[in-house]
Design a protein around this motif. Structure first.
Motif, short mmCIF file in Angstrom:
data_model
loop_
_atom_site.label_atom_id
_atom_site.label_comp_id
_atom_site.label_asym_id
_atom_site.label_seq_id
_atom_site.Cartn_x
_atom_site.Cartn_y
_atom_site.Cartn_z
N ILE A 27 -2.80 -16.19 -7.86
CA ILE A 27 -3.90 -15.86 -6.97
C ILE A 27 -4.15 -17.04 -6.03
CG2 ILE A 27 -6.35 -15.29 -6.92
CD1 ILE A 27 -4.68 -13.17 -8.16
N GLU A 28 -4.44 -16.72 -4.78
CA GLU A 28 -4.81 -17.80 -3.88
C GLU A 28 -6.17 -17.49 -3.26
OE1 GLU A 28 -2.42 -17.79 -0.32
OE2 GLU A 28 -1.40 -16.03 -1.09
N ARG A 29 -6.87 -18.52 -2.92
CA ARG A 29 -8.17 -18.32 -2.29
C ARG A 29 -8.03 -18.28 -0.79
NH1 ARG A 29 -12.39 -20.33 -5.97
NH2 ARG A 29 -11.25 -20.94 -7.82
N VAL A 30 -8.98 -17.64 -0.15
CA VAL A 30 -8.96 -17.69 1.32
C VAL A 30 -10.18 -18.45 1.78
CG1 VAL A 30 -7.62 -15.63 1.65
CG2 VAL A 30 -10.09 -15.46 1.45
N PRO A 51 -15.20 -9.59 -3.85
CA PRO A 51 -13.98 -10.05 -4.53
C PRO A 51 -12.82 -10.30 -3.57
CG PRO A 51 -14.93 -8.22 -5.72
CD PRO A 51 -15.74 -8.38 -4.48
N SER A 52 -12.85 -9.66 -2.38
CA SER A 52 -11.73 -9.84 -1.46
C SER A 52 -11.63 -11.27 -0.98
CB SER A 52 -11.88 -8.90 -0.26
OG SER A 52 -12.93 -9.35 0.57
N LEU A 53 -12.67 -12.07 -1.20
CA LEU A 53 -12.58 -13.47 -0.83
C LEU A 53 -11.55 -14.18 -1.69
CD1 LEU A 53 -16.33 -14.35 -0.36
CD2 LEU A 53 -14.65 -13.77 1.34
N ARG A 54 -11.36 -13.68 -2.90
CA ARG A 54 -10.41 -14.33 -3.79
C ARG A 54 -9.16 -13.52 -4.00
NH1 ARG A 54 -12.21 -16.63 -9.41
NH2 ARG A 54 -10.22 -17.68 -9.22
N LEU A 55 -9.30 -12.21 -3.88
CA LEU A 55 -8.21 -11.35 -4.35
C LEU A 55 -7.49 -10.72 -3.18
CD1 LEU A 55 -10.31 -9.50 -6.99
CD2 LEU A 55 -8.80 -11.42 -7.35
N LYS A 56 -6.24 -10.35 -3.45
CA LYS A 56 -5.45 -9.72 -2.41
C LYS A 56 -4.84 -8.45 -2.96
CE LYS A 56 -3.53 -13.13 0.63
NZ LYS A 56 -2.29 -13.86 0.88
N PRO A 74 -10.63 -15.98 7.30
CA PRO A 74 -10.19 -14.71 6.72
C PRO A 74 -11.27 -14.05 5.87
CG PRO A 74 -8.58 -16.42 6.34
CD PRO A 74 -9.79 -17.10 6.87
N GLY A 75 -12.03 -14.86 5.14
CA GLY A 75 -13.07 -14.29 4.30
C GLY A 75 -14.10 -13.52 5.11
N PRO A 105 -8.71 -13.77 -12.40
CA PRO A 105 -8.03 -12.55 -11.94
C PRO A 105 -6.65 -12.33 -12.56
CG PRO A 105 -8.79 -13.87 -10.10
CD PRO A 105 -9.01 -14.67 -11.31
N LEU A 140 -13.39 -11.46 -11.16
CA LEU A 140 -14.15 -12.51 -10.50
C LEU A 140 -13.90 -13.88 -11.14
CD1 LEU A 140 -17.50 -10.69 -9.80
CD2 LEU A 140 -15.79 -11.43 -8.15
N ILE A 154 0.84 -1.21 0.00
CA ILE A 154 0.00 0.00 0.00
C ILE A 154 0.86 1.24 0.00
CG2 ILE A 154 -0.24 -0.13 2.51
CD1 ILE A 154 -2.89 1.38 2.04
N THR A 185 -8.49 -0.55 5.42
CA THR A 185 -7.12 -0.48 4.91
C THR A 185 -6.09 -0.55 6.03
OG1 THR A 185 -7.93 0.83 3.09
CG2 THR A 185 -5.60 0.85 3.46
N LYS A 228 -12.61 -10.32 6.40
CA LYS A 228 -12.47 -9.28 5.38
C LYS A 228 -13.82 -8.64 5.07
CE LYS A 228 -8.33 -11.05 3.20
NZ LYS A 228 -7.76 -11.69 2.01
#
Lengths: 298, 357
Positions: free
Chosen positions: A295-298, B124-129, B225-226, A286, A283, A92, B71, B229
């Motif tokens: 990309i990794e999933r959480v 989207p934050s579930l997949r993206l970082k 984490p999902g 990515p 979606l 960031i 953030t 977030k």
């Protein structure tokens, strides 16, 4: 259908500029993992440097070349002064530095007489004449030159990355910084070069865009935002992706302008459609069409 | 516990419960109360023209606390906070004008609308970082601006004016507008700040920090984490929605320009200059950025009067982005922990004063 080829052609024209702008963006991301929010502003400064030189009576081609050299140095300077300190900082912080730089360059451009105005390049005689007829639609000489110049630059960079030693070095750094360092590559020099090369392509994009649609700070810097759908679609770290993504986004936004504008009050879908595509791509896929899958999933 | 509950000379905490207290000493508690009381008398001390800026600072502070939740504390870069503010503002405006809801219902409704949309955008934050998420929120910001600009329901981004407010028989008039809203915004800000300070002490708040620091470790500890977030996005955009509703009423109208990309960037800058992930920073950041903006406006008026620049140069539109950008860049390069760190250092100094050891 008279409309479709026209839209496609206009899409390719604007798309090749998006590709050129995205190329600079990808060069930086590929080598140093930095998202450069100031790219639009670098494009604008390139275009305005060239414009200032033509105002002083210089030939447009020469002015464009000098502008490219100037932004080459500007890119190197930005990397040396600001980005080198940010190595290892959280992502960031790096992103915000480039956002801050965008604002600084904006301010500096406003200090010149060109910041607030709306200008256009003096059209050289070679580009002024009749355009060519293609699939029943007109393509002006300026547009044709723009597309050809972008494609030439893109081809040149592709060749550079695949064949030249320096290009291969840059790819090596992109693949694995540690490994590249351990075989004696100067990673710092590669970062500086990536920023410089990005500056060079930015000036080219700025001049071509300025020739086609005039010079305004907002319009030129706005390309910096259009780059995001392009690189997300193409893949953040792929030169081929920048080219394909640029032309695809160019075509898609023109198609949406042609077919969707009538359905929406006020029209103007071309401004938002690329960003809807962006969300959809994020979606579904990515890393884009050609990007590295990390990309990794959480 | 410290030897005395009035001064603190070291860390005497022996139990987790002691570690979780908000105030270590009575002195801290008292100083906060005195500070809030001082804030209540501020309109008497300040010139009237500055009160408007103070109100803006407080509204932005609400939004920046929210941005810090996503953030600063959770590490999800959000370049769309102004759009969430806008969602809240437009929801408030519609509720107030179409349904005729009073402001004390319309503003929370704006907050809820912000939270709903925010959670949705956070999906989207579930997949993206990291930067992928930054780009997703950026896209939402642009899509929001465009959609508002094209919907006839929202006046295509033009002004929707809000009804005048009346509290305890006092009407919001042209003369007392700034003071009136000062006394409405201040309690909201204090309440929301205290709310977040307390959420932070709970399981949910701490799980956000765990996810920011290392989401895999957090997952190993049983935090999803999902969910964390999405919670962060929900809380963050709720704060933004409230800020938007307040802003709408304070400006007496909702205009799309107030919720554009540049405002999002400004909010991010406030969060960074203040110090990411710190509550005092959420107040110091807006204070600094708004003060810088006003100073530069004054400075450029003065500079413009000197006729140093060529024809056609608008010094104001040059100096403001220039100083703003420089502030961000310099803070990130030399003081990444922001003004909150200076605040912390000053506090540390006085904690042990006059004994320096």
């Amino acid at each position: 259908m008279e409309l479709l080829p026209q839209l496609l052609l206009a899409g390719v024209v604007i798309g090749s500029i998006y590709a050129l702008a995205a190329l600079g963006f990808v060069l930086i991301y590929k080598s140093s993992r930095v998202i450069n929010f100031a790219h639009g502003q670098i494009i604008a400064s390139g275009a305005f440097i060239a414009f200032a030189l033509t105002q002083a009576g210089m030939n447009l081609w020469l002015a464009g070349l000098i502008a490219m050299v100037a932004t080459f140095l500007l890119g190197m300077l930005i990397e040396r002064v600001f980005l080198r300190r940010m190595v290892g900082e959280p992502i960031i912080a790096v992103i915000m530095v480039t956002i801050g730089l965008a604002s600084v360059i904006d301010g500096l451009l406003h200090l010149t007489p060109y910041g607030a105005g709306n200008y256009s390049f003096p059209t050289p005689a070679v580009l002024g004449g009749q355009g060519i007829e293609l699939f029943g639609t007109q393509l002006s000489r300026i547009q044709l030159t723009g597309v050809l110049a972008s494609l030439a630059l893109l081809a040149g960079f592709t060749y550079f990355f695949n064949k030249s030693t320096l290009g291969i070095t840059m790819r090596a750094v992109a693949d694995d910084q540690m490994a590249a360092m351990s075989v004696g590559t100067s990673v710092e020099r590669v970062f500086a070069l990536a920023w410089a090369a990005a500056g060079l392509t930015a000036a080219a994009a700025g001049v071509i865009l300025g020739l086609m649609s005039g010079l305004t700070l907002g319009g030129l810097a706005g390309i910096g935002l259009k780059v995001f759908p392009v690189v997300i679609l193409g893949g953040l770290d792929s030169v081929a992706g920048a080219i394909v993504g640029g032309i695809l986004i160019g075509i898609l936004e023109n198609l949406s302008a042609g077919y969707l504008d009538g359905l929406v009050p006020g029209g103007g879908t071309r401004e938002v459609f690329p960003f809807i595509i962006l969300i959809a791509v994020l979606l579904v896929r990515p890393y884009g069409l050609f990007g590295t899958k990390e990309i990794e999933r959480v | 516990m410290p030897a005395s509950r009035f001064t603190q000379t070291g860390n005497y905490r022996t139990r987790y419960q002691q570690d979780q207290t908000i105030f270590a000493t009575y002195a801290e508690q008292a100083s906060l109360i005195v500070f809030v009381l001082l804030l209540l008398t501020l309109p008497l001390l300040l010139p009237k023209t500055m009160l408007r800026d103070v109100n803006m600072i407080m509204i932005y502070a609400v939004a920046v606390i929210g941005l810090n939740v996503t953030t600063g504390y959770t590490g999800l870069i959000n370049i769309g906070q102004a759009a969430f503010m806008g969602v809240g503002a437009y929801a408030t405006a519609l509720a107030a004008t179409r349904w005729g809801l009073p402001f004390f219902l319309a503003i929370p409704l704006g907050g809820v609308a912000g939270a709903v949309i925010g959670t949705f955008v956070g999906l989207p934050s579930l997949r993206l970082k990291y930067l992928y998420l930054a780009v997703a929120t950026l896209a939402f910001q642009l899509i929001f601006e465009w959609s508002v600009g094209h919907s006839p329901l929202l006046e295509q981004g033009g002004a929707i004016s809000l009804p005048t407010v009346q509290v305890f028989g006092i009407r919001d008039t042209f003369l007392n507008h700034n003071i009136f809203w000062y006394y409405l915004i201040l309690p909201v800000l204090v309440a929301l700040a205290l709310l977040w300070r307390n959420v932070l002490r709970t399981r949910h708040g701490r799980s956000l920090i765990a996810v920011r620091d290392n989401d895999r470790a957090a997952a190993a500890m049983g935090i999803h984490p999902g969910t964390a977030k999405l919670t962060a996005f929900m809380i963050g955009s709720f704060y933004a929605g409230i800020a938007g509703g307040l802003f709408a009423y304070f400006q007496k109208a909702v205009v799309i320009e107030d919720y554009g990309l540049s405002i999002s960037v400004q909010l991010l800058a406030m969060a960074i200059v203040g110090g990411l992930g710190s509550l005092p920073g959420s107040f110091l950041g807006p204070l600094f950025i708004v003060a810088l903006d006003r100073t530069m406006e004054k400075a450029s008026q003065w500079l413009g009067g000197l006729n140093l620049f060529p024809e056609g140069v608008d010094v104001t539109s040059a100096l403001r982005p220039l100083s703003f950008g420089l502030a961000i860049v310099l803070f990130l390069m030399f003081e990444p922990r922001g003004l909150a760190n200076w605040w912390r250092l000053v506090r540390m100094y006085f904690k042990k004063w006059p004994y320096k050891f």
